[in-house]
Design an enzyme around this catalytic site. Structure first.
Site, PDB file in Angstrom:
ATOM      1  CE  LYS A   1      -3.986  -1.875  -0.066  1.00 56.57           C
ATOM      2  NZ  LYS A   1      -4.966  -1.615  -1.129  1.00 56.57           N
TER       3      LYS A   1
ATOM      4  CG  ASP B   1      -3.870  -0.589  -4.239  1.00 59.81           C
ATOM      5  OD1 ASP B   1      -4.276   0.487  -4.729  1.00 59.81           O
ATOM      6  OD2 ASP B   1      -4.624  -1.487  -3.828  1.00 59.81           O
TER       7      ASP B   1
ATOM      8  CD  GLU C   1      -4.612  -2.552  -7.160  1.00 56.11           C
ATOM      9  OE1 GLU C   1      -3.793  -3.468  -7.414  1.00 56.11           O
ATOM     10  OE2 GLU C   1      -5.546  -2.700  -6.349  1.00 56.11           O
TER      11      GLU C   1
ATOM     12  CD  GLU D   1      -9.762  -1.481  -5.473  1.00 56.10           C
ATOM     13  OE1 GLU D   1      -8.622  -1.923  -5.712  1.00 56.10           O
ATOM     14  OE2 GLU D   1     -10.205  -1.330  -4.330  1.00 56.10           O
TER      15      GLU D   1
ATOM     16  CG  ASP E   1     -14.615  -6.914  -6.040  1.00 54.80           C
ATOM     17  OD1 ASP E   1     -15.492  -7.796  -5.979  1.00 54.80           O
ATOM     18  OD2 ASP E   1     -13.787  -6.723  -5.135  1.00 54.80           O
TER      19      ASP E   1
ATOM     20  CG  HIS F   1     -10.457  -5.432  -5.949  1.00 57.09           C
ATOM     21  ND1 HIS F   1     -11.625  -5.320  -5.210  1.00 57.09           N
ATOM     22  CD2 HIS F   1      -9.459  -5.000  -5.141  1.00 57.09           C
ATOM     23  CE1 HIS F   1     -11.346  -4.825  -4.017  1.00 57.09           C
ATOM     24  NE2 HIS F   1     -10.037  -4.626  -3.944  1.00 57.09           N
TER      25      HIS F   1
ATOM     26  CD  GLU G   1      -6.298  -7.765  -4.348  1.00 60.08           C
ATOM     27  OE1 GLU G   1      -7.137  -7.461  -5.216  1.00 60.08           O
ATOM     28  OE2 GLU G   1      -5.756  -6.932  -3.587  1.00 60.08           O
TER      29      GLU G   1
END
Ligand code: CA
Length: 377
Positions: free
Chosen positions: A166, A194, A220, A246, A269, A296, A330
């Site tokens: 992240k 991300d 991302e 997502e 997603d 996602h 993922e």
């Protein structure tokens, strides 16, 4: 066979240790499961990604449309619900709610035909899939670089071939974290980042340039989902692949992303973009536009199972060949007390590889005692 009951299950669990992504702290995890039952006693399960209580209210509002319908008519039901709410719900919680309903109907359909969903979709194209570890969130500690490096090394020790970090906590802090994680995992393990759309294009490009030599698998959600031009600017400026999707919904929502060639990797997603019915179509569109489709995945074991059924039929990114480039799964490694507890048999990885469930429907059994244990008040 007719649908005669639609139930929602809002589940909630407190976390032992809060964690942060770029925009908020998590101290609890929630899940919203959809249960659809037929007059023949067959039960299907789905999950909605998004705000659990709002999704629950929307599913309850849609339920009267479903009662009395043939659950095998998944395409008809999808179109009917979408059309009924089109004027007010082309994106967001209406589509997230429709996603959970659609997944539950596919679970039912698979159970009716005694086949896993992926066989009804023409698969499998693969029976197992490599997973990457999603984790490396912020914690309430000051030694960010140390705990991230340790955590990343633990995923490599577990057998994962790639990890996702992240970012979005500030460009300089992010760049230090990316360097530390790359150093901890070495050159042969994939490293993705991300930002959860914490940046604008200027900041995203600045971070990207600072870490460009660190072999980033993808960047991302560098910018907000509405900013398609921003994604294009970031993609044009950097050599690393750009991923997003997502927070986008349905074929119609993805259309501009495709038409404007805004991404390298599209991440719908399954529990949010319109369910298995819609995400299969999105995956096929991605292939037409030469964009990689990597769903996602963020949710309980029901979401994982639905995603795995879809991933069993997402085409490889290269045409059939001796060494195709395959989609990857993922695999959320953060604390989630509900994730495996709702499954009678957990979905686990073996050295970073997950077997696609082959039982009827989604290939899972729900542990009803866990639903009671985690039911939100
Ligand atoms: Ca993400």
């Amino acid at each position: 066979m007719k649908i005669n009951k639609v139930r929602t299950h809002v589940l909630e669990a407190a976390l032992a240790e809060p964690f942060a992504y770029s925009r908020a702290w998590y101290s609890t995890r929630t899940s919203m499961l959809v249960e659809i039952e037929t007059d023949e006693g067959l039960v299907g399960w789905g999950e909605c990604y998004g705000p659990a209580r709002i999704n629950s209210a929307v599913v309850e509002a849609i339920a009267p449309l479903l009662i009395g319908q043939d659950p095998l008519r998944t395409e008809w039901i999808w179109q009917e619900v979408y059309a009924r709410y089109r004027d007010h719900g082309q994106k967001g919680v209406v589509i997230q709610s429709l996603s959970g309903i659609d997944i539950a109907l596919w679970d039912l359909k698979g159970k009716f035909f005694n086949q896993p969903v992926h066989r009804l979709l023409g698969g499998p194209l693969r029976t197992e899939i490599k997973a990457y570890a999603t984790g490396l969130y912020g914690r309430q500690r000051d030694d960010h670089v140390e705990y991230l490096a340790e955590e990343a090394a633990s995923y490599v020790a577990d057998g994962f071939h790639a990890v996702k970090l992240k970012v979005g906590f500030g460009v300089d802090r992010d760049a230090r974290a990316v360097r530390a994680v790359r150093e901890a995992i070495g050159p042969d393990i994939g490293l993705m980042i991300d930002a959860n759309h914490a940046f604008d294009a200027v900041a995203a490009i600045r971070l990207g340039r600072m870490i460009e030599e660190l072999d980033i698998g993808w960047f991302e959600e560098p910018v907000p989902p509405e900013d398609i031009a921003g994604h294009q600017r970031v993609r044009d400026a950097l050599t690393m692949p750009i991923a997003s999707g997502e927070c986008e919904f349905t074929r119609y929502g993805m259309r501009d992303i495709f038409a404007r060639n805004a991404l390298d990797i599209l991440q719908p997603d399954t529990c949010s973009a319109g369910g298995i019915s819609e995400c299969k179509k999105i995956a096929d569109m991605a292939m037409v536009y030469g964009m990689r489709c990597l769903p996602h995945v963020w949710g309980s074991g029901v979401a994982m199972a639905a995603s795995l059924q879809l991933l069993a039929v997402v085409p490889a990114f290269t045409p059939p060949s001796l060494s195709p480039i395959e989609p990857i799964l993922e695999f959320d490694r953060t604390e989630h007390p509900i994730r495996q507890a709702v499954l009678a048999e957990p979905i686990e990885h073996r050295r970073g590889v997950v077997t696609i469930p082959t039982g009827p429907g989604l290939g899972i059994e729900i542990d009803r005692a866990a639903l009671e244990r985690f039911r939100a008040s």
